[in-house]
Design a protein around this motif. Sequence first.
Motif, PDB file in Angstrom:
ATOM      1  N   MET A  82       8.189  -0.798  -3.649  1.00  0.00           N
ATOM      2  CA  MET A  82       9.265  -1.369  -2.838  1.00  0.00           C
ATOM      3  C   MET A  82       9.494  -2.837  -3.175  1.00  0.00           C
ATOM      4  O   MET A  82      10.650  -3.292  -3.228  1.00  0.00           O
ATOM      5  N   ALA A  83       8.425  -3.593  -3.400  1.00  0.00           N
ATOM      6  CA  ALA A  83       8.565  -5.012  -3.751  1.00  0.00           C
ATOM      7  C   ALA A  83       9.284  -5.182  -5.080  1.00  0.00           C
ATOM      8  O   ALA A  83      10.120  -6.080  -5.246  1.00  0.00           O
ATOM      9  N   ILE A  84       8.985  -4.323  -6.033  1.00  0.00           N
ATOM     10  CA  ILE A  84       9.640  -4.380  -7.344  1.00  0.00           C
ATOM     11  C   ILE A  84      11.132  -4.103  -7.204  1.00  0.00           C
ATOM     12  O   ILE A  84      11.967  -4.819  -7.763  1.00  0.00           O
ATOM     13  N   MET A  85      11.475  -3.078  -6.446  1.00  0.00           N
ATOM     14  CA  MET A  85      12.894  -2.752  -6.270  1.00  0.00           C
ATOM     15  C   MET A  85      13.606  -3.833  -5.465  1.00  0.00           C
ATOM     16  O   MET A  85      14.782  -4.116  -5.718  1.00  0.00           O
ATOM     17  N   ALA A  86      12.906  -4.448  -4.511  1.00  0.00           N
ATOM     18  CA  ALA A  86      13.500  -5.558  -3.753  1.00  0.00           C
ATOM     19  C   ALA A  86      13.808  -6.720  -4.696  1.00  0.00           C
ATOM     20  O   ALA A  86      14.875  -7.350  -4.609  1.00  0.00           O
ATOM     21  N   PHE A  87      12.897  -7.008  -5.616  1.00  0.00           N
ATOM     22  CA  PHE A  87      13.100  -8.096  -6.565  1.00  0.00           C
ATOM     23  C   PHE A  87      14.248  -7.789  -7.524  1.00  0.00           C
ATOM     24  O   PHE A  87      15.133  -8.623  -7.755  1.00  0.00           O
ATOM     25  N   GLU A  88      14.240  -6.609  -8.078  1.00  0.00           N
ATOM     26  CA  GLU A  88      15.226  -6.249  -9.097  1.00  0.00           C
ATOM     27  C   GLU A  88      16.643  -6.103  -8.535  1.00  0.00           C
ATOM     28  O   GLU A  88      17.617  -6.202  -9.283  1.00  0.00           O
ATOM     29  N   THR A  89      16.758  -5.896  -7.233  1.00  0.00           N
ATOM     30  CA  THR A  89      18.088  -5.743  -6.624  1.00  0.00           C
ATOM     31  C   THR A  89      18.450  -6.909  -5.700  1.00  0.00           C
ATOM     32  O   THR A  89      19.441  -6.823  -4.971  1.00  0.00           O
ATOM     33  N   GLY A  90      17.672  -7.977  -5.723  1.00  0.00           N
ATOM     34  CA  GLY A  90      17.958  -9.103  -4.845  1.00  0.00           C
ATOM     35  C   GLY A  90      17.862  -8.735  -3.377  1.00  0.00           C
ATOM     36  O   GLY A  90      18.673  -9.161  -2.558  1.00  0.00           O
ATOM     37  N   ARG A  91      16.855  -7.909  -3.044  1.00  0.00           N
ATOM     38  CA  ARG A  91      16.573  -7.466  -1.676  1.00  0.00           C
ATOM     39  C   ARG A  91      17.606  -6.479  -1.115  1.00  0.00           C
ATOM     40  O   ARG A  91      17.559  -6.148   0.066  1.00  0.00           O
ATOM     41  N   THR A  92      18.528  -6.027  -1.913  1.00  0.00           N
ATOM     42  CA  THR A  92      19.590  -5.159  -1.393  1.00  0.00           C
ATOM     43  C   THR A  92      19.281  -3.669  -1.501  1.00  0.00           C
ATOM     44  O   THR A  92      19.854  -2.867  -0.770  1.00  0.00           O
ATOM     45  N   PHE A  93      18.441  -3.282  -2.441  1.00  0.00           N
ATOM     46  CA  PHE A  93      18.157  -1.877  -2.744  1.00  0.00           C
ATOM     47  C   PHE A  93      19.443  -1.127  -3.078  1.00  0.00           C
ATOM     48  O   PHE A  93      19.590   0.065  -2.811  1.00  0.00           O
ATOM     49  N   ASP A  94      20.364  -1.850  -3.684  1.00  0.00           N
ATOM     50  CA  ASP A  94      21.652  -1.285  -4.082  1.00  0.00           C
ATOM     51  C   ASP A  94      21.514  -0.674  -5.477  1.00  0.00           C
ATOM     52  O   ASP A  94      21.196  -1.387  -6.438  1.00  0.00           O
ATOM     53  N   PRO A  95      21.747   0.633  -5.627  1.00  0.00           N
ATOM     54  CA  PRO A  95      21.596   1.275  -6.940  1.00  0.00           C
ATOM     55  C   PRO A  95      22.627   0.821  -7.962  1.00  0.00           C
ATOM     56  O   PRO A  95      22.485   1.101  -9.151  1.00  0.00           O
ATOM     57  N   ALA A  96      23.666   0.116  -7.507  1.00  0.00           N
ATOM     58  CA  ALA A  96      24.712  -0.354  -8.421  1.00  0.00           C
ATOM     59  C   ALA A  96      24.511  -1.814  -8.829  1.00  0.00           C
ATOM     60  O   ALA A  96      25.390  -2.407  -9.463  1.00  0.00           O
ATOM     61  N   THR A  97      23.366  -2.405  -8.509  1.00  0.00           N
ATOM     62  CA  THR A  97      23.094  -3.796  -8.875  1.00  0.00           C
ATOM     63  C   THR A  97      23.114  -3.966 -10.388  1.00  0.00           C
ATOM     64  O   THR A  97      22.464  -3.215 -11.121  1.00  0.00           O
TER      65      THR A  97
END
Length: 218
Positions: A82-97
């Motif tokens: 979850m922390a990795i996905m938060a970082f990679e999406t700017g905390r948005t968890f948006d799959p279109a980031t």
Amino acid sequence: MARLSLFTSLFSSLLSWLPGKTTAAPGRSFPARVPEPLAPEILRSASRAGPEIAWGAKVTDGFKWKAIEIAKRLRMEPDHLMAIMAFETGRTFDPATVNRAGSGATGLIQFMPATARGLATTTAALEAMSAIDQLDYVEKYLEPYRGRIGDIQNAYMAVLYPRAIGKPSGHVLFRKGSRAYKLNRGLDRNGDGRITKQEAAARVTALLEEGMRPGNIG
């Protein structure tokens, strides 16, 4: 006898007004009202309350549980995923980031175009997916590293630079002058022109701690 008959009549009338009771012939019991079953959505919510994880309050219940299940299969911590996905999406968890530096990376773990092709998809297709559906590709990508990503640094290396999995914290990933350094120069915390494994994972580690705070954990 008249008084008894009158009392019996009044008692029967009173019972007919009591909630959860039904009138019956003399000498028979009055069954209690059977409670109505809980609505299916309430039962699902209660049965899936489950453990709290980092950033769990910022995603849907379905996303949270799928992330937990994936982490279990990969033998990694769901908090780390979850922390990795938060970082990679700017905390948005948006799959279109989409990566702002222009690398073409897209999605929950910033799939590069070549990486997407290796997973039999494209960044355009990934961008159009729901977050829950894209998690299948997150698992598919991380599967080769199953059992080797039990700590936060190695978990993030699987996404950023798999060659560094198992390397010491001071291992240099990128040096100034390379395209990889240019795309990730924000990770060079001391500005010495080198990005080490520890430096690269520092911001993910910080987001792990942030994700465990009230309002984010869930």
